[in-house]
Design an enzyme around this catalytic site. Structure first.
Site, PDB file in Angstrom:
ATOM      1  N   HIS A 128      -1.450   0.938  -7.248  1.00 53.82           N
ATOM      2  CA  HIS A 128      -0.581   2.089  -7.499  1.00 53.82           C
ATOM      3  C   HIS A 128       0.585   1.680  -8.395  1.00 53.82           C
ATOM      4  CE1 HIS A 128       2.681   5.015  -6.051  1.00 53.82           C
ATOM      5  NE2 HIS A 128       1.911   5.686  -6.877  1.00 53.82           N
ATOM      6  N   CYS A 152       5.001  -0.008   0.269  1.00 53.16           N
ATOM      7  CA  CYS A 152       5.838   0.688  -0.719  1.00 53.16           C
ATOM      8  C   CYS A 152       5.589   2.195  -0.720  1.00 53.16           C
ATOM      9  CB  CYS A 152       5.592   0.128  -2.113  1.00 53.16           C
ATOM     10  SG  CYS A 152       6.102  -1.591  -2.289  1.00 53.16           S
ATOM     11  N   HIS A 153       4.317   2.604  -0.800  1.00 52.91           N
ATOM     12  CA  HIS A 153       4.004   4.032  -0.898  1.00 52.91           C
ATOM     13  C   HIS A 153       2.867   4.439   0.038  1.00 52.91           C
ATOM     14  CE1 HIS A 153       6.013   3.007  -4.731  1.00 52.91           C
ATOM     15  NE2 HIS A 153       6.709   4.073  -4.390  1.00 52.91           N
ATOM     16  N   GLY A 154       2.434   3.547   0.926  1.00 52.39           N
ATOM     17  CA  GLY A 154       1.481   3.925   1.969  1.00 52.39           C
ATOM     18  C   GLY A 154       0.013   3.871   1.613  1.00 52.39           C
TER      19      GLY A 154
END
Length: 191
Positions: A128, A152-154
């Site tokens: 990502h 960080c963003h799952g």
């Protein structure tokens, strides 16, 4: 029949001679060509890998100390590398996933070497935004699919390091590697 007009510097019946203007034009083009090479050459040379990157072109890893179900973090080209020995249950779990349900469809066999499906070698960089996922260290969160979890963003990866949930668009990258011995791999080498 009309005669062709004479051009300055030519005589009738003789080969055309080089005029001063032609010499100046040839000199200007040659000078511009040398100038273009002088400008472009440093730009192209700066794109070549530096000596420290070339020195890290391959990394050798000893697999003998990695137990089934365990993963280690190593470094390859200044990036984290995950080396995991999958258990038979993790292999079965990865093989049970319908490929059509995956965002980036790949089988475990496509991500490992033939006859060595228990060894999963991937780059430890989330696809990502480049964070380092958890799951390779002892006691780290492996996410709901038992592979890796990017805090960080799952993004959540399964036991075959395939993206299953979250914003990451691709599976964790599998670098080129070869088995040098039964217990040693060389990452960065091509078969």
């Amino acid at each position: 029949m009309a005669e062709a007009p004479m051009i300055e510097g030519e005589t009738l019946g003789a080969e055309p001679t080089v005029r001063r203007r032609d010499f100046i034009n040839i000199g200007a083009v040659a000078f511009a060509g040398v100038g273009a090479v002088a400008v472009v050459a440093p730009l192209i040379m700066q794109m070549a890998p530096s000596a420290d990157v070339l020195a890290d072109a391959t990394t050798e890893i000893d697999l003998s100390k990695i137990l089934p179900g365990q993963a280690i973090k190593a470094v390859y080209r200044k990036s984290p590398l995950f080396v995991r020995q999958l258990t038979p249950a993790e292999i079965a779990q990865a093989n049970a996933v319908p490929i059509s349900t995956l965002r980036d469809p790949q089988t475990l066999a496509e991500r490992t070497k033939p006859g060595k499906t228990q060894w999963l070698i991937t780059m430890g960089v989330c696809t990502h935004l480049g964070c380092v996922p958890l799951g390779a260290g002892e006691g780290e969160n492996k996410g709901e699919f038992g592979g890796y979890f990017c805090p960080c963003h799952g993004s959540v990866y399964d036991t075959a390091a395939r993206i299953r949930k979250g914003p990451a668009p691709k599976n964790l990258q599998v670098p080129d590697y070869v088995f040098r011995t039964v217990t040693t791999i060389e990452v960065g080498a091509k078969a």
